[in-house]
Design a protein around this motif. Structure first.
Motif, PDB file in Angstrom:
ATOM      1  N   ALA A  72      21.250  75.739  34.294  1.00 11.87           N
ATOM      2  CA  ALA A  72      22.240  74.989  33.521  1.00 11.87           C
ATOM      3  C   ALA A  72      23.635  75.570  33.711  1.00 11.87           C
ATOM      4  O   ALA A  72      24.618  74.830  33.786  1.00 11.87           O
ATOM      5  N   ALA A  73      23.739  76.900  33.807  1.00  8.73           N
ATOM      6  CA  ALA A  73      25.040  77.538  34.005  1.00  8.73           C
ATOM      7  C   ALA A  73      25.655  77.124  35.336  1.00  8.73           C
ATOM      8  O   ALA A  73      26.865  76.882  35.430  1.00  8.73           O
ATOM      9  N   MET A  74      24.820  77.011  36.373  1.00 11.77           N
ATOM     10  CA  MET A  74      25.344  76.596  37.678  1.00 11.77           C
ATOM     11  C   MET A  74      25.741  75.124  37.671  1.00 11.77           C
ATOM     12  O   MET A  74      26.734  74.744  38.296  1.00 11.77           O
ATOM     13  N   VAL A  75      24.989  74.301  36.952  1.00 12.06           N
ATOM     14  CA  VAL A  75      25.362  72.889  36.827  1.00 12.06           C
ATOM     15  C   VAL A  75      26.699  72.776  36.097  1.00 12.06           C
ATOM     16  O   VAL A  75      27.577  72.005  36.503  1.00 12.06           O
ATOM     17  N   LEU A  76      26.879  73.557  35.035  1.00 11.53           N
ATOM     18  CA  LEU A  76      28.151  73.565  34.315  1.00 11.53           C
ATOM     19  C   LEU A  76      29.291  73.962  35.243  1.00 11.53           C
ATOM     20  O   LEU A  76      30.364  73.345  35.240  1.00 11.53           O
ATOM     21  N   GLY A  77      29.048  74.999  36.052  1.00 11.35           N
ATOM     22  CA  GLY A  77      30.073  75.446  36.999  1.00 11.35           C
ATOM     23  C   GLY A  77      30.467  74.360  37.977  1.00 11.35           C
ATOM     24  O   GLY A  77      31.657  74.182  38.285  1.00 11.35           O
ATOM     25  N   ARG A  78      29.502  73.604  38.458  1.00  6.75           N
ATOM     26  CA  ARG A  78      29.798  72.526  39.419  1.00  6.75           C
ATOM     27  C   ARG A  78      30.540  71.371  38.746  1.00  6.75           C
ATOM     28  O   ARG A  78      31.412  70.745  39.356  1.00  6.75           O
ATOM     29  N   ILE A  79      30.196  71.077  37.495  1.00  8.02           N
ATOM     30  CA  ILE A  79      30.920  70.036  36.754  1.00  8.02           C
ATOM     31  C   ILE A  79      32.374  70.457  36.568  1.00  8.02           C
ATOM     32  O   ILE A  79      33.304  69.669  36.782  1.00  8.02           O
ATOM     33  N   ILE A  80      32.577  71.703  36.193  1.00  6.08           N
ATOM     34  CA  ILE A  80      33.923  72.235  35.968  1.00  6.08           C
ATOM     35  C   ILE A  80      34.737  72.203  37.252  1.00  6.08           C
ATOM     36  O   ILE A  80      35.905  71.789  37.255  1.00  6.08           O
ATOM     37  N   ARG A  81      34.123  72.601  38.364  1.00  5.24           N
ATOM     38  CA  ARG A  81      34.838  72.616  39.644  1.00  5.24           C
ATOM     39  C   ARG A  81      35.182  71.191  40.093  1.00  5.24           C
ATOM     40  O   ARG A  81      36.271  70.933  40.619  1.00  5.24           O
ATOM     41  N   ALA A  82      34.254  70.262  39.896  1.00  5.48           N
ATOM     42  CA  ALA A  82      34.505  68.873  40.294  1.00  5.48           C
ATOM     43  C   ALA A  82      35.686  68.280  39.542  1.00  5.48           C
ATOM     44  O   ALA A  82      36.444  67.474  40.092  1.00  5.48           O
ATOM     45  N   ARG A  83      35.875  68.694  38.282  1.00  4.80           N
ATOM     46  CA  ARG A  83      37.000  68.206  37.477  1.00  4.80           C
ATOM     47  C   ARG A  83      38.253  69.075  37.640  1.00  4.80           C
ATOM     48  O   ARG A  83      39.282  68.793  37.029  1.00  4.80           O
ATOM     49  N   LYS A  84      38.146  70.145  38.434  1.00  6.31           N
ATOM     50  CA  LYS A  84      39.262  71.074  38.682  1.00  6.31           C
ATOM     51  C   LYS A  84      39.802  71.657  37.381  1.00  6.31           C
ATOM     52  O   LYS A  84      41.018  71.770  37.169  1.00  6.31           O
ATOM     53  N   LEU A  85      38.878  72.065  36.508  1.00  5.58           N
ATOM     54  CA  LEU A  85      39.257  72.639  35.227  1.00  5.58           C
ATOM     55  C   LEU A  85      39.433  74.146  35.331  1.00  5.58           C
ATOM     56  O   LEU A  85      38.797  74.808  36.154  1.00  5.58           O
TER      57      LEU A  85
END
Length: 304
Positions: free
Chosen positions: A100-113
């Protein structure tokens, strides 16, 4: 003889048997050790209450609690609600589910947050309050201050942090890593299987799950080669050095190894030395152009 064989085949075509299988299923989860009973991570939009920032104040997403399997879904829901706004994430977490932590990281990167390790001190309405009116007329339901002192990002949390387009950790915050604790759920499964005999051999026609029951858990406290490869690929994808994994491997699961800010820079785990204030202080809205997380409050907002 031929008639007997045909009759037997027709009869066995409809025979159903129950097969009992017990073992480890794919539902097993892998986590970094996190405190039992810790509250699940909550994602909340917060507006700064720093004096003098109005009418244009910085806002951020407060992310505090244990990372669980549902955390990515909760973050996606919030991001959908705020549209294309790019709010930094201020995170404090003792860890949780690695995947889940890696999925969160990918979501954050995709949104450039952007991501900072920090806590949020709420003023007026608190997150758990319902129908609170303390902050009426102040531009947001939740207002407060982000700060670094006493904040922490441990265990699986650094994997979430790694997703930030910009990543900051102040000297008063704590970031720690350790070995992975893999938890495998042992599930007893009953199947209903239909088959027929063709030329003396059993041919499966259909197979469906009848019931499942958890019969216990099994834990391991050492990173598997497969998990190491997955983590290495993820960190490389995020532009972070594999030295993070080396620190994890040499630290027992029952312990926690603090990574100092300078070491974080060397590992590329952070992009800049400094605290959460770099992303949430009132000054980020005084620049030209203002930071992407600044929002102008106008009276029409009161109708929202």
């Amino acid at each position: 003889m031929l008639g007997t064989t045909l009759l037997r085949d027709v009869f066995l075509h409809y025979v159903a048997i129950l097969c009992l299988l017990a073992g480890l299923l794919a539902s097993a989860s892998t986590v970094l050790a996190s405190p039992a009973g810790g509250a699940d991570m909550q994602f909340l939009v917060v507006r700064s209450n720093q004096p003098g920032c109005e009418p244009t104040c910085p806002e951020w997403i407060s992310a505090e609690g244990t990372i669980v399997r549902e955390s990515p879904t909760h973050l996606k829901k919030l991001l959908k609600a705020i549209g294309d706004r790019r709010l930094p994430i201020v995170v404090t977490s003792l860890g949780g589910d690695v995947d889940a932590a890696m999925v969160l990281g990918r979501i954050i990167r995709a949104r450039k947050l952007e991501v900072a390790v920090g806590k949020t001190r709420f003023v007026g309405c608190q997150p758990q309050q319902k129908d609170c009116r303390d902050n009426d007329g102040k531009g947001a339901r939740l207002i407060g201050t982000a700060y670094s002192g006493g904040a922490y990002c441990n265990s699986a949390c650094p994997l979430m942090l790694a997703g930030g387009a910009r990543r900051v950790v102040g000297q008063w915050a704590y970031l720690g890593v350790h070995q992975i604790t893999a938890v495998y759920a042992q599930v007893q499964t009953r199947y209903q299987e239909k088959y027929r005999i063709v030329n003396g051999r059993k041919k499966i026609i259909s197979k469906k799950v009848v019931s499942q029951k958890n019969v216990g858990n099994r834990k391991t406290y050492e990173m598997s080669k497969a998990m190491e490869r997955e983590l290495a690929a993820y960190l490389a994808e995020m532009g972070v050095g594999r030295a993070v994994i080396d620190q994890m491997k040499i630290t027992p699961a029952a312990d926690m190894r603090k990574i100092e800010p300078v070491a974080m820079m060397e590992m590329k785990l952070i992009t800049q030395l400094g605290g959460v204030e770099l992303l949430t202080a009132a000054g980020v809205c005084k620049t030209v152009p203002a930071s992407a997380n600044c929002r102008v409050f106008v009276m029409s907002d009161l109708k929202r």
